[in-house]
Write a protein that holds these residues in place. Structure first.
Motif: not given
Length: 421
Positions: A230, A255-256
């Motif tokens: 994540g 975001d990841n």
């Protein structure tokens, strides 16, 4: 991928993902390991050039995109160095290009969308633009990138994403003269997270002299992962000198986890900009105490020039012995005292005193020993220590505790000499 003509030198190749959502860049340089610093060859670099080109097929669109990126990059470079655009025909610009860096690209059947970087030959471009090919740089500064993840600080003990990011960074256009280490040999012993807390200039001077540097840069990143795969938050800190003076601090987020390399590359770029700004402001001066050196033999007074009557009457004490730095784990004050006592009990050790204390980390002990460093290592290993040897330095750890002996009889069996009541 890099376009290379018969007259060009292969500068770099960056693999990109051709997915519709974009991709993450990974640095490659032949068969070199990922942590090996890329060449800091003298090239003018212009990055972040965006192109969106159509063509009869994918290859033609891609080639047209590269040509367009070269023209746009030359315009940016000439404005940056001259303040105005210097017009050149397309063939002349093409002759100045030494490499194309693919930061991100998307390839369709007849369309090419990309973000590219362009490298120009420094000497040729400088001659055309009428600027100096070389510029003033800082004193040589050792780079010590520290990554904190899961509460653990890592420098060169293993390869990290942070060391890879600094290895990918091109230093040719920076005013900072980075001394980048490969992390092999004695590097993991001399540079660890515990070294940040040491202030002793003598110890720092001994280390820096081995690498021909005048001071140290300590860029740190604290990585916080929200959940596996994540969002990742990176807190970046640009430190300088043995006292780790903070020059800037900022936070970035992706975001990841797949975007972590891009996050760290941006962190490297901003930290380098902070170091260059500090250099221009005069805040990046090497520590004056690190420049102090022991007196050379030429500086010593000739005994023949001293009158005997001028000498005070003193008792003579013969010292001798090799001085060896020993690094050891120091989780508590008791551990420090215990380690000093253990080393002082080794035959041939005259003294063992902690010279750099880092409770909860790795401390340094100054040991005077009648023998070589190899002999001290053998003596310590014979007493159950795990020992690693570097130049003039030993890293010691307690050996694993011996396994408990198996019971002679089963748990339910009574001793042979026992009697039943």
């Amino acid at each position: 991928m890099v376009r290379v003509g018969s007259h060009r030198l292969l500068i770099a190749a960056l693999a990109a993902c051709a997915m519709a959502g974009g991709g993450i860049v990974a640095a490659q340089q032949g068969a070199a390991p990922a942590a090996a610093p890329v060449s800091a060859s003298g090239s003018f670099e212009v990055g972040g050039v965006r192109v969106d080109v159509a063509g009869p097929n994918a290859e033609a669109a891609r080639l047209a995109g590269w040509k367009l990126a070269e023209r746009r990059a030359w315009t940016q470079l000439s404005r940056r160095l001259r303040g105005s655009e210097v017009a050149l025909p397309e063939g002349a610009i093409d002759g100045l290009v030494s490499g194309i860096i693919i930061e991100n690209e998307q390839i369709g059947p007849n369309r090419y969308i990309a973000r590219l970087g362009v490298l120009f030959d420094r000497n040729r471009a400088a001659a055309i633009l009428g600027v100096a090919a070389r510029f003033a740089r800082s004193a040589p500064l050792v780079l010590m990138p520290v990554e904190w993840s899961g509460g653990t600080g890592t420098v060169f003990e293993r390869e990290t994403e942070w060391t890879r990011a600094w290895a990918r960074f091109r230093t040719s256009n920076s005013a900072i003269d980075y001394v980048r280490l490969t992390g092999t040999g004695p590097d993991p012993l001399l540079f660890d997270a515990g070294q940040i807390g040491r202030r002793g200039r003598g110890w720092w001077r001994t280390i820096l002299d081995q690498y021909g540097a005048d001071d140290v840069l300590i860029p740190q990143v604290h990585l916080y992962r929200q959940w596996p795969g994540g969002p990742v938050v990176g807190e970046f800190i640009a430190g300088f000198g043995p006292d780790n003076r903070i020059l800037t601090r900022f936070t970035l987020r992706v975001d990841n986890a797949d975007a972590l390399p891009a996050l760290l590359d941006e962190g490297v770029r901003r930290i380098d900009a902070a170091y260059q700004d500090a250099l221009r402001r005069g805040r990046l001066r090497p520590d004056a105490l690190l420049a102090v050196r022991p007196p050379s033999p030429e500086d010593e007074v000739d005994p023949a020039a001293i009158e005997v009557d001028d000498l005070p009457v003193v008792s003579t004490v013969t010292t001798g012995g090799a001085i060896i730095n020993v690094q050891f784990d120091s989780p508590s004050a008791g551990a420090v005292t215990g380690t000093e006592s253990a080393l002082a009990a080794v035959p041939g050790v005259r003294s063992a005193l902690t010279s750099s204390l880092a409770l909860g980390g790795i401390s340094v002990m100054r040991v005077t020993y009648d023998g070589s460093i190899a002999a001290l290592r053998t003596a310590l290993e014979a007493r159950g220590w795990q020992v690693q040897e570097g130049p003039g330095t030993l890293r010691i750890r307690r050996g694993a505790a011996p396994a408990p002996a198996a019971p002679a009889a089963g748990a339910g069996d009574a001793p042979q000499n026992a009697t039943n009541e």
